[in-house]
Design a protein around this motif. Structure first.
Motif, PDB file in Angstrom:
ATOM      1  N   SER A 231      -2.839 -30.016 -64.024  1.00  0.00           N
ATOM      2  CA  SER A 231      -4.693 -30.081 -63.508  1.00  0.00           C
ATOM      3  C   SER A 231      -5.004 -28.148 -64.466  1.00  0.00           C
ATOM      4  O   SER A 231      -5.720 -28.170 -64.416  1.00  0.00           O
ATOM      5  CB  SER A 231      -5.267 -29.842 -62.526  1.00  0.00           C
ATOM      6  N   ASN A 232      -3.662 -27.681 -63.954  1.00  0.00           N
ATOM      7  CA  ASN A 232      -4.477 -25.701 -64.759  1.00  0.00           C
ATOM      8  C   ASN A 232      -4.031 -25.920 -65.801  1.00  0.00           C
ATOM      9  O   ASN A 232      -5.071 -25.443 -66.487  1.00  0.00           O
ATOM     10  CB  ASN A 232      -3.153 -25.047 -63.197  1.00  0.00           C
ATOM     11  N   ILE A 233      -3.322 -26.223 -66.576  1.00  0.00           N
ATOM     12  CA  ILE A 233      -3.365 -26.800 -68.268  1.00  0.00           C
ATOM     13  C   ILE A 233      -4.917 -27.132 -68.184  1.00  0.00           C
ATOM     14  O   ILE A 233      -5.048 -26.368 -69.818  1.00  0.00           O
ATOM     15  CB  ILE A 233      -2.039 -27.225 -68.383  1.00  0.00           C
ATOM     16  N   TYR A 234      -4.954 -27.979 -67.699  1.00  0.00           N
ATOM     17  CA  TYR A 234      -6.897 -29.010 -68.757  1.00  0.00           C
ATOM     18  C   TYR A 234      -7.693 -27.490 -67.993  1.00  0.00           C
ATOM     19  O   TYR A 234      -8.427 -27.913 -68.825  1.00  0.00           O
ATOM     20  CB  TYR A 234      -6.401 -30.248 -67.729  1.00  0.00           C
ATOM     21  N   THR A 235      -7.873 -27.274 -66.787  1.00  0.00           N
ATOM     22  CA  THR A 235      -9.530 -27.618 -66.267  1.00  0.00           C
ATOM     23  C   THR A 235      -9.033 -25.756 -67.306  1.00  0.00           C
ATOM     24  O   THR A 235     -10.465 -24.891 -67.208  1.00  0.00           O
ATOM     25  CB  THR A 235      -8.540 -26.827 -64.604  1.00  0.00           C
ATOM     26  N   LYS A 236      -7.970 -24.880 -67.225  1.00  0.00           N
ATOM     27  CA  LYS A 236      -8.328 -23.472 -67.816  1.00  0.00           C
ATOM     28  C   LYS A 236      -8.188 -23.893 -69.658  1.00  0.00           C
ATOM     29  O   LYS A 236      -7.831 -22.519 -70.024  1.00  0.00           O
ATOM     30  CB  LYS A 236      -6.935 -22.166 -67.367  1.00  0.00           C
ATOM     31  N   LYS A 237      -7.410 -25.106 -69.604  1.00  0.00           N
ATOM     32  CA  LYS A 237      -7.763 -25.126 -71.677  1.00  0.00           C
ATOM     33  C   LYS A 237      -6.404 -24.622 -71.908  1.00  0.00           C
ATOM     34  O   LYS A 237      -6.770 -23.912 -73.489  1.00  0.00           O
ATOM     35  CB  LYS A 237      -8.607 -24.798 -71.865  1.00  0.00           C
ATOM     36  N   PHE A 238      -5.029 -24.213 -71.127  1.00  0.00           N
ATOM     37  CA  PHE A 238      -4.418 -23.916 -72.310  1.00  0.00           C
ATOM     38  C   PHE A 238      -3.858 -24.371 -73.186  1.00  0.00           C
ATOM     39  O   PHE A 238      -2.678 -23.945 -73.640  1.00  0.00           O
ATOM     40  CB  PHE A 238      -3.355 -23.659 -70.770  1.00  0.00           C
ATOM     41  N   TYR A 239      -3.797 -25.883 -72.832  1.00  0.00           N
ATOM     42  CA  TYR A 239      -3.335 -26.602 -73.737  1.00  0.00           C
ATOM     43  C   TYR A 239      -4.233 -25.826 -75.532  1.00  0.00           C
ATOM     44  O   TYR A 239      -3.876 -26.739 -76.438  1.00  0.00           O
ATOM     45  CB  TYR A 239      -3.878 -28.168 -73.905  1.00  0.00           C
ATOM     46  N   GLN A 240      -5.014 -25.526 -76.340  1.00  0.00           N
ATOM     47  CA  GLN A 240      -5.723 -25.002 -76.859  1.00  0.00           C
ATOM     48  C   GLN A 240      -5.188 -23.862 -77.636  1.00  0.00           C
ATOM     49  O   GLN A 240      -5.445 -23.349 -78.478  1.00  0.00           O
ATOM     50  CB  GLN A 240      -6.998 -24.603 -76.362  1.00  0.00           C
ATOM     51  N   VAL A 241      -4.566 -23.017 -76.463  1.00  0.00           N
ATOM     52  CA  VAL A 241      -3.834 -22.186 -76.941  1.00  0.00           C
ATOM     53  C   VAL A 241      -2.139 -21.678 -76.702  1.00  0.00           C
ATOM     54  O   VAL A 241      -1.536 -20.774 -77.410  1.00  0.00           O
ATOM     55  CB  VAL A 241      -4.227 -21.001 -76.248  1.00  0.00           C
ATOM     56  N   GLN A 242      -1.748 -23.181 -76.908  1.00  0.00           N
ATOM     57  CA  GLN A 242      -0.821 -22.954 -76.835  1.00  0.00           C
ATOM     58  C   GLN A 242       0.381 -24.801 -77.702  1.00  0.00           C
ATOM     59  O   GLN A 242      -1.269 -25.669 -78.253  1.00  0.00           O
ATOM     60  CB  GLN A 242      -0.112 -24.136 -74.990  1.00  0.00           C
ATOM     61  N   LYS A 243       1.328 -24.437 -78.053  1.00  0.00           N
ATOM     62  CA  LYS A 243       1.227 -25.992 -79.212  1.00  0.00           C
ATOM     63  C   LYS A 243       2.718 -26.459 -78.878  1.00  0.00           C
ATOM     64  O   LYS A 243       2.520 -27.973 -79.114  1.00  0.00           O
ATOM     65  CB  LYS A 243       1.859 -24.927 -80.446  1.00  0.00           C
ATOM     66  N   TYR A 244       3.601 -26.734 -77.476  1.00  0.00           N
ATOM     67  CA  TYR A 244       4.326 -27.967 -77.164  1.00  0.00           C
ATOM     68  C   TYR A 244       4.571 -27.116 -75.584  1.00  0.00           C
ATOM     69  O   TYR A 244       3.862 -26.505 -74.953  1.00  0.00           O
ATOM     70  CB  TYR A 244       5.775 -27.092 -77.677  1.00  0.00           C
ATOM     71  N   MET A 245       3.944 -28.839 -75.283  1.00  0.00           N
ATOM     72  CA  MET A 245       4.403 -28.741 -73.685  1.00  0.00           C
ATOM     73  C   MET A 245       5.698 -30.003 -73.069  1.00  0.00           C
ATOM     74  O   MET A 245       6.095 -31.126 -73.674  1.00  0.00           O
ATOM     75  CB  MET A 245       3.016 -29.131 -73.171  1.00  0.00           C
ATOM     76  N   THR A 246       6.402 -29.616 -72.254  1.00  0.00           N
ATOM     77  CA  THR A 246       7.067 -30.671 -72.133  1.00  0.00           C
ATOM     78  C   THR A 246       7.091 -31.018 -70.107  1.00  0.00           C
ATOM     79  O   THR A 246       7.125 -30.371 -69.646  1.00  0.00           O
ATOM     80  CB  THR A 246       8.848 -29.593 -71.555  1.00  0.00           C
ATOM     81  N   ILE A 247       6.672 -32.075 -70.482  1.00  0.00           N
ATOM     82  CA  ILE A 247       7.075 -32.578 -68.620  1.00  0.00           C
ATOM     83  C   ILE A 247       8.193 -32.980 -67.854  1.00  0.00           C
ATOM     84  O   ILE A 247       9.148 -33.397 -68.633  1.00  0.00           O
ATOM     85  CB  ILE A 247       6.235 -34.368 -69.288  1.00  0.00           C
ATOM     86  N   SER A 248       8.537 -31.924 -67.089  1.00  0.00           N
ATOM     87  CA  SER A 248       9.501 -31.308 -66.672  1.00  0.00           C
ATOM     88  C   SER A 248       9.503 -31.811 -65.259  1.00  0.00           C
ATOM     89  O   SER A 248      11.078 -31.756 -64.528  1.00  0.00           O
ATOM     90  CB  SER A 248      10.117 -30.079 -67.198  1.00  0.00           C
ATOM     91  N   ASN A 249       8.562 -31.705 -64.721  1.00  0.00           N
ATOM     92  CA  ASN A 249       8.458 -32.313 -63.430  1.00  0.00           C
ATOM     93  C   ASN A 249       9.547 -31.217 -62.810  1.00  0.00           C
ATOM     94  O   ASN A 249       9.742 -31.457 -61.473  1.00  0.00           O
ATOM     95  CB  ASN A 249       8.662 -33.187 -63.051  1.00  0.00           C
ATOM     96  N   HIS A 250       9.643 -29.450 -63.356  1.00  0.00           N
ATOM     97  CA  HIS A 250      10.959 -28.973 -62.734  1.00  0.00           C
ATOM     98  C   HIS A 250      10.621 -27.771 -61.442  1.00  0.00           C
ATOM     99  O   HIS A 250      11.261 -27.372 -60.526  1.00  0.00           O
ATOM    100  CB  HIS A 250      11.386 -27.584 -63.887  1.00  0.00           C
TER     101      HIS A 250
END
Length: 352
Positions: A231-250
Motif C-alpha cells: 500500500s505504501n509502495i503504491y500510494t507513494k508511487k515508489f514503483y515508478q522509481v524502482q525497477k525490481y520488487m520481491t514479494i518476500s513478506n519478510h
C-alpha cells in the motif's frame, strides 16, 4: 450641618455599594478559573491526530474513519482533527510532541517506538508473523498487551494496533532472490537499530530516512532501494522509481495508535467509553481493509507499471529465514526473552 449631611450621604452610598456587591459577586471578583479537570466539559473537546502517511493509505483512511465515528458516538461533543502527511510533525518528532501534549494522538510505525522502548523491536523481527492471522493474534494477545503496558511510564496510552501489510523489498539494482543479491546495495531504513542490523548482515549500506523523503531519494539514486508494504509502495508511487520488487513478506508494517496519557485521564468516563467504542469498531474495519487494499494494489502495480515483480518460493523463503535468524539471539536482551518466546510460539502455530 453640611458635614453631618456629607457623612450621612457617604454611609448611604457605602451601604448601597455593599448591598450591590453582596448580590452581584461577579462585579467584585475576577472571572472564575477552572482547573484542567473541569476545562472543556461543557464545550467541544478537540483531539489533534497527527500522522505521516497519505490520506488514501490504510492508516490515513482509518484515521478518517475513526474521526467520523467519534463525531457520531459523542454527538459532536468530541472533534478529532486529522493531520496527515507529516504536516504537523514528522516521524522524528511526533512521539515527543505527543508526550508533551502538543498533539493528543499519533499512530507511529513500530520501528519509531523502538527508539524509545527497545522491546517494541519484537514486532520488526524478520518473519515474526507467518500470516495475517498470526499478526492479529499478536496484536490482540499477550504480545500486544505486554507492549502497551510499557507505554504508561512514558506518558502514552495504547489505544489499538492498526495493520498496514507485509513488507516487500524493492531495488534499482537487479532482482532480489537470494540474500547474497543484497550485498553492496544501499538501502533506506526506518529508525530502528534492529532493521539496520538486519540489512547489514548482508554487507549492505543503510541510511535512516523519514518516509516523506523516500521517493526523492529513490529517484535521484541516493539509495538503491528499501522495504515497504504494497500500500505504501503504491500510494507513494515508489514503483515508478524502482525497477525490481520481491514479494518476500519478510516483515510486517503496522502502527500503534497512541493517546497522550495525561489528556486521556482528564476526559470524562462517558467520553472515554465512546472513544474506545469508536476505536474498537475502527480497528476491526481498518485491519480488514488493509488486507484488501494490499491485494488490490499489488494488482494495480502489475497493471500500471513496468516494475519487475518476483515472488519467493517456499525454499527461497526458508533460505531468507535462516539467514536472518541470528537477529533473534542478538536482540533478545533488548526485546526480552519472554516476548521472543511468544513470537516463536506464534511461528510454530502458524507454520513459519
Amino acid at each position: 450641618m453640611r458635614s453631618y449631611l456629607g457623612i450621612a450621604l457617604m454611609v448611604v452610598v457605602g451601604m448601597a455599594a455593599a448591598l450591590l456587591i453582596g448580590f452581584y459577586p461577579t462585579l467584585s471578583q475576577a472571572p472564575i478559573s477552572y482547573d484542567d479537570e473541569q476545562e472543556g466539559f461543557d464545550t467541544q473537546i478537540v483531539i489533534k491526530f497527527s500522522h505521516v502517511v497519505a490520506e488514501n493509505t490504510p492508516k490515513g483512511l482509518a484515521a478518517q474513519h475513526f474521526a467520523q465515528l467519534v463525531k457520531e458516538k459523542t454527538n459532536d461533543r468530541v472533534k478529532v482533527e486529522v493531520y496527515p502527511n507529516g504536516v504537523l510533525y514528522s516521524e522524528v518528532d511526533e512521539i515527543q510532541a505527543l508526550q508533551q501534549g502538543n498533539v493528543q494522538m499519533i499512530a507511529p510505525s513500530f520501528p519509531n517506538l523502538s527508539e524509545l522502548l527497545p522491546s517494541w523491536m519484537a514486532l520488526d523481527l524478520p518473519f515474526a508473523f507467518p500470516t495475517n492471522d498470526a499478526v492479529q493474534e499478536a496484536f490482540e494477545g499477550s504480545i500486544g498487551t505486554t507492549l502497551f503496558e510499557q507505554l504508561e511510564r512514558v506518558n502514552m496510552m495504547g489505544m489499538a494496533y492498526w495493520g498496514n501489510g507485509f513488507k516487500q523489498i524493492t531495488s534499482n539494482k537487479g532482482p532480489i532472490v537470494h540474500p547474497i543479491d543484497l550485498k553492496g546495495q544501499h538501502f533506506r531504513t526506518m529508525r530502528s537499530k534492529l532493521l539496520d542490523a538486519e540489512f547489514r548482515l548482508f554487507e549492505m549500506r543503510t541510511t535512516e530516512m523519514p518516509f516523506n523523503q523516500v521517493y526523492r531519494n529513490y529517484e535521484n539514486g541516493t539509495v538503491d532501494g528499501g522495504e515497504n508494504s504494497i500500500s505504501n509502495i503504491y500510494t507513494k508511487k515508489f514503483y515508478q522509481v524502482q525497477k525490481y520488487m520481491t514479494i518476500s513478506n519478510h516483515g510486517y508494517l503496522g502502527y500503534a495508535v497512541l493517546m497522550n496519557r495525561s489528556f486521556w485521564r482528564k476526559l470524562p468516563p462517558d467520553v472515554q467509553q465512546q472513544i474506545q467504542d469508536a476505536m474498537k469498531a475502527t480497528t476491526q474495519w481498518a485491519n480488514q481493509n488493509a488486507i484488501l487494499m494490499n491485494e488490490k494494489q499489488l494488482g494495480d502495480i502489475r497493471n500500471e507499471s513496468h516494475i519487475q515483480i518476483y515472488t519467493l518460493t517456499p525454499e527461497e523463503r526458508k533460505e531468507w529465514m535462516n539467514a536472518w535468524d541470528p537477529i533473534y539471539s542478538q536482540y533478545e536482551s533488548y526485546i526480552g526473552a519472554d516476548i521472543i518466546k511468544m513470537i516463536r510460539q506464534l511461528q510454530q502455530k502458524y507454520g513459519s
